[in-house]
Design a protein around this motif. Structure first.
Motif, short mmCIF file in Angstrom:
data_model
loop_
_atom_site.label_atom_id
_atom_site.label_comp_id
_atom_site.label_asym_id
_atom_site.label_seq_id
_atom_site.Cartn_x
_atom_site.Cartn_y
_atom_site.Cartn_z
N VAL A 67 -7.43 1.54 5.81
CA VAL A 67 -7.59 2.96 6.10
C VAL A 67 -8.69 3.11 7.14
CG1 VAL A 67 -8.12 5.23 5.16
CG2 VAL A 67 -6.84 3.59 3.78
N ASP A 68 -8.39 3.83 8.22
CA ASP A 68 -9.34 3.97 9.32
C ASP A 68 -10.60 4.71 8.87
OD1 ASP A 68 -7.36 2.78 10.76
OD2 ASP A 68 -6.92 4.51 12.04
N ASP A 69 -11.76 4.12 9.15
CA ASP A 69 -13.02 4.80 8.90
C ASP A 69 -13.27 5.86 9.97
OD1 ASP A 69 -13.70 3.28 6.64
OD2 ASP A 69 -14.56 1.69 7.89
N TYR A 70 -14.12 6.81 9.65
CA TYR A 70 -14.56 7.86 10.59
C TYR A 70 -13.41 8.70 11.14
CZ TYR A 70 -18.85 5.13 10.38
OH TYR A 70 -19.97 4.45 9.94
N GLN A 71 -12.43 8.97 10.29
CA GLN A 71 -11.37 9.89 10.68
C GLN A 71 -11.58 11.22 9.98
OE1 GLN A 71 -7.32 9.33 8.92
NE2 GLN A 71 -8.12 7.36 8.15
N THR A 72 -11.17 12.28 10.65
CA THR A 72 -11.25 13.62 10.06
C THR A 72 -9.90 13.99 9.51
OG1 THR A 72 -13.00 14.28 11.59
CG2 THR A 72 -11.79 16.04 10.50
N ASP A 93 -19.64 5.58 3.78
CA ASP A 93 -20.54 5.99 2.70
C ASP A 93 -19.84 6.91 1.70
OD1 ASP A 93 -22.64 4.56 3.73
OD2 ASP A 93 -23.50 6.24 4.83
N PHE A 94 -18.77 7.55 2.14
CA PHE A 94 -17.97 8.39 1.25
C PHE A 94 -16.90 7.53 0.60
CE2 PHE A 94 -14.81 12.22 1.22
CZ PHE A 94 -14.83 12.24 -0.17
N ILE A 136 1.05 -7.82 -5.81
CA ILE A 136 -0.10 -8.51 -6.40
C ILE A 136 -1.18 -8.54 -5.31
CG2 ILE A 136 -0.90 -10.55 -7.62
CD1 ILE A 136 1.41 -9.07 -8.98
N SER A 137 -2.00 -7.52 -5.30
CA SER A 137 -2.88 -7.28 -4.16
C SER A 137 -4.35 -7.52 -4.50
CB SER A 137 -2.69 -5.85 -3.65
OG SER A 137 -1.36 -5.66 -3.19
N TYR A 138 -5.14 -7.56 -3.45
CA TYR A 138 -6.59 -7.75 -3.54
C TYR A 138 -7.21 -6.68 -2.65
CZ TYR A 138 -11.11 -10.27 -3.37
OH TYR A 138 -12.41 -10.65 -3.47
N THR A 139 -7.90 -5.74 -3.29
CA THR A 139 -8.41 -4.57 -2.58
C THR A 139 -9.92 -4.66 -2.42
OG1 THR A 139 -6.63 -3.17 -3.40
CG2 THR A 139 -8.63 -2.06 -2.70
N ILE A 140 -10.39 -4.31 -1.22
CA ILE A 140 -11.82 -4.16 -0.94
C ILE A 140 -12.07 -2.67 -0.73
CG2 ILE A 140 -13.68 -4.73 0.66
CD1 ILE A 140 -12.10 -7.30 1.33
N SER A 141 -13.00 -2.10 -1.50
CA SER A 141 -13.16 -0.65 -1.45
C SER A 141 -14.59 -0.26 -1.80
CB SER A 141 -12.20 0.02 -2.44
OG SER A 141 -12.53 -0.35 -3.78
N SER A 142 -14.93 0.97 -1.45
CA SER A 142 -16.20 1.55 -1.88
C SER A 142 -16.03 3.06 -1.98
CB SER A 142 -17.34 1.20 -0.92
OG SER A 142 -17.09 1.73 0.37
N ILE A 143 -16.76 3.65 -2.90
CA ILE A 143 -16.79 5.10 -3.05
C ILE A 143 -18.22 5.51 -3.40
CG2 ILE A 143 -16.09 4.99 -5.50
CD1 ILE A 143 -14.50 7.62 -4.93
N PHE A 144 -18.77 6.42 -2.64
CA PHE A 144 -20.16 6.86 -2.79
C PHE A 144 -21.10 5.65 -2.73
CE2 PHE A 144 -17.87 9.80 -5.93
CZ PHE A 144 -17.37 10.60 -4.90
N THR A 145 -20.78 4.68 -1.85
CA THR A 145 -21.50 3.42 -1.61
C THR A 145 -21.39 2.43 -2.76
OG1 THR A 145 -23.70 4.08 -2.44
CG2 THR A 145 -23.17 4.65 -0.14
N TYR A 186 1.42 2.25 -4.38
CA TYR A 186 0.26 1.77 -5.13
C TYR A 186 -0.01 2.72 -6.30
CZ TYR A 186 -1.23 -1.97 -2.02
OH TYR A 186 -1.31 -3.15 -1.32
N THR A 187 -0.08 2.16 -7.50
CA THR A 187 -0.29 2.96 -8.71
C THR A 187 -1.51 2.53 -9.51
OG1 THR A 187 1.15 1.51 -10.02
CG2 THR A 187 2.19 3.39 -8.93
N ASN A 188 -2.12 1.39 -9.14
CA ASN A 188 -3.16 0.82 -10.00
C ASN A 188 -4.21 0.06 -9.21
OD1 ASN A 188 -4.31 0.22 -12.59
ND2 ASN A 188 -3.41 -1.83 -12.48
N SER A 189 -4.75 0.67 -8.15
CA SER A 189 -5.80 0.04 -7.36
C SER A 189 -7.17 0.45 -7.89
CB SER A 189 -5.68 0.44 -5.89
OG SER A 189 -4.47 -0.03 -5.34
N TYR A 190 -8.07 -0.54 -8.04
CA TYR A 190 -9.42 -0.25 -8.51
C TYR A 190 -10.29 0.26 -7.36
CZ TYR A 190 -8.07 -3.46 -12.31
OH TYR A 190 -7.42 -4.07 -13.34
N ILE A 191 -11.26 1.10 -7.69
CA ILE A 191 -12.28 1.49 -6.72
C ILE A 191 -13.58 1.72 -7.47
CG2 ILE A 191 -11.82 4.00 -6.77
CD1 ILE A 191 -12.30 3.95 -3.69
N GLY A 192 -14.70 1.37 -6.85
CA GLY A 192 -16.00 1.46 -7.49
C GLY A 192 -16.41 0.15 -8.12
#
Length: 218
Positions: A67-72, A93-94, A136-145, A186-192
């Protein structure tokens, strides 16, 4: 694209029309120790040699989705009791989200072959496929840092179809090209960091596949 956590935090919001892209990473393609870093496809299958010339295969499509960062974009929902619906500049950061190790399609396909040129050493066929399976995926993510990476696990499902050409050479080798369209959900991706948040989203993908391989006559 929906982000929700009602266990360790309190948010439930949606990204509308988020823009994402793939990441071929082809600069690593020629390094033997890095063969699994680029986007790649691996397939094993069996042709029944019946009157309909059908077969079955299992394929692993290692794609990448960022997902592209810094998009409005329009963001609506609720974060910790604050409700909103407005255009927002989405920074890392969001939220940051990428399936880069990867956006993996594990598919079981029904294969149909039409052979229209058969010589002594060469044979040319049209190949069509339809199938589906889990991601069977591997996700890299962040929310509120709060950052998380992985693990590999079931994150959703995919269905797709393809059409292409296959050139058999001296019976035992082949070259093949396919154009594949797929729908991924996608129905079950972790974040945080605590992996209590979930991301759900869906998209279509198209890929042009070039392949080489070996035929094993039984």
């Amino acid at each position: 694209m929906r982000f929700k956590n009602d266990k360790s935090d309190d948010y439930d919001f949606v990204f509308h029309d988020a823009v994402a892209h793939d990441h071929p990473s082809m600069s690593d393609f020629w390094r033997f120790k890095s063969l699994t870093i680029p986007q790649y496809d691996a397939t094993v299958g069996y042709m029944f040699h019946d009157k309909n010339d059908l077969g079955i295969e299992v394929s692993w499509n290692h794609l990448k989705y960022v997902v592209d960062d810094y998009q409005t974009m329009r963001v609506s929902g609720e974060i910790r009791g604050f409700k909103f619906d407005r255009d927002t500049l989405v920074t890392p950061d969001f939220v940051h989200l990428q399936h880069t190790n990867g956006n993996n399609y594990l598919m079981v396909n029904l294969v149909k072959r039409w052979q229209f040129l058969a010589g002594r050493h060469l044979a040319l066929s049209a190949i069509t496929k339809v199938g589906g399976g889990p991601m069977i995926s591997y996700t890299i993510s962040s929310i509120f840092t709060s950052h998380a990476e992985g693990p590999f696990h079931y994150e959703g499902w995919v269905a797709g179809t393809s059409v292409g050409l296959k050139l058999d050479v001296f019976r035992y080798f082949f070259l093949q090209s396919d154009m594949q369209g797929a729908y991924a959900k996608y129905t079950n991706s972790y974040i945080g960091a605590d992996r209590q948040g979930r991301v759900t989203h869906q998209f279509g993908s198209a890929q042009l596949i070039y392949a080489f391989g070996f035929n094993v006559p039984l």
